[in-house]
Design a protein around this motif. Structure first.
Motif, PDB file in Angstrom:
ATOM      1  N   CYS A   1      -7.358  19.851 -31.468  1.00 35.78           N
ATOM      2  CA  CYS A   1      -8.799  19.763 -31.673  1.00 35.78           C
ATOM      3  C   CYS A   1      -9.271  18.309 -31.816  1.00 35.78           C
TER       4      CYS A   1
ATOM      5  N   MET B   1     -12.994  20.055 -36.249  1.00 33.80           N
ATOM      6  CA  MET B   1     -12.830  20.843 -37.461  1.00 33.80           C
ATOM      7  C   MET B   1     -12.812  19.982 -38.709  1.00 33.80           C
ATOM      8  N   GLY B   2     -12.918  18.685 -38.549  1.00 32.09           N
ATOM      9  CA  GLY B   2     -12.997  17.799 -39.706  1.00 32.09           C
ATOM     10  C   GLY B   2     -11.672  17.489 -40.369  1.00 32.09           C
ATOM     11  N   MET B   3     -10.549  17.710 -39.685  1.00 28.43           N
ATOM     12  CA  MET B   3      -9.268  17.427 -40.352  1.00 28.43           C
ATOM     13  C   MET B   3      -8.672  16.087 -39.964  1.00 28.43           C
ATOM     14  N   TYR B   4      -8.989  15.586 -38.763  1.00 26.49           N
ATOM     15  CA  TYR B   4      -8.491  14.256 -38.388  1.00 26.49           C
ATOM     16  C   TYR B   4      -9.638  13.247 -38.476  1.00 26.49           C
TER      17      TYR B   4
ATOM     18  N   CYS C   1     -12.441  14.987 -35.981  1.00 27.82           N
ATOM     19  CA  CYS C   1     -12.279  15.974 -34.931  1.00 27.82           C
ATOM     20  C   CYS C   1     -13.262  17.112 -35.202  1.00 27.82           C
TER      21      CYS C   1
HETATM   22 CU   LIG Z   1      -9.310  19.250 -36.094  1.00 30.46          CU
END
Ligand SMILES: [Cu+2]
Length: 128
Positions: free
Chosen positions: A78, A117-120, A115
């Motif tokens: 993602c 989804m906000g994780m990277y 990214c």
């Molecule tokens: Cu992500």
């Protein structure tokens, strides 16, 4: 006989140590990679996207028209979906290729992105 073997071992350890040091400085060179160039008055910040963003943090100049260029290369995760919330930017990157995002001329501040989804996370710090 024995002292010879010992000195051979010492030489091997020294060479190995030198290789380890060389490798270490190579790695830090990649981390501090100069990924920001100014071409014809346009500042280009290159960030590769695959399992996160590299480099995680870029240093750029404020007050210069700026493009963030995302490089993807077989990116199926993602990080191929980029968001810069403060600028209302949301973009899908191709699995492989280069995608330019025009962020204009930035003030002295840090631009944060993630990214889809906000994780990277990644960030570009604009300095005067
Ligand atoms: Cu992500």
């Amino acid at each position: 006989m024995k002292p010879t073997i010992i000195s051979i071992v010492i030489v091997i350890v020294l060479i190995g140590g030198a290789f380890a040091l060389t490798k270490k400085s190579d790695t830090s060179a990649v981390v501090d990679a100069n990924n920001v160039t100014i071409v014809d008055g346009k500042q280009i910040v290159e960030i590769s996207a695959k399992g996160g963003y590299q480099p995680r943090k870029s240093i750029a100049k404020a007050g210069v028209p700026t493009i963030i260029r995302f490089d993807t290369n077989g990116t199926f995760d993602c990080s191929s979906s980029v968001r810069i919330p403060s600028m209302n930017i949301s973009k899908s990157l191709p699995q492989t290729g280069k995608t330019d995002i025009d962020v204009g001329s930035q003030e002295v501040a840090t631009l944060q992105g993630t990214c889809g989804m906000g994780m990277y996370p990644f960030e570009v710090e604009f300095k005067s």
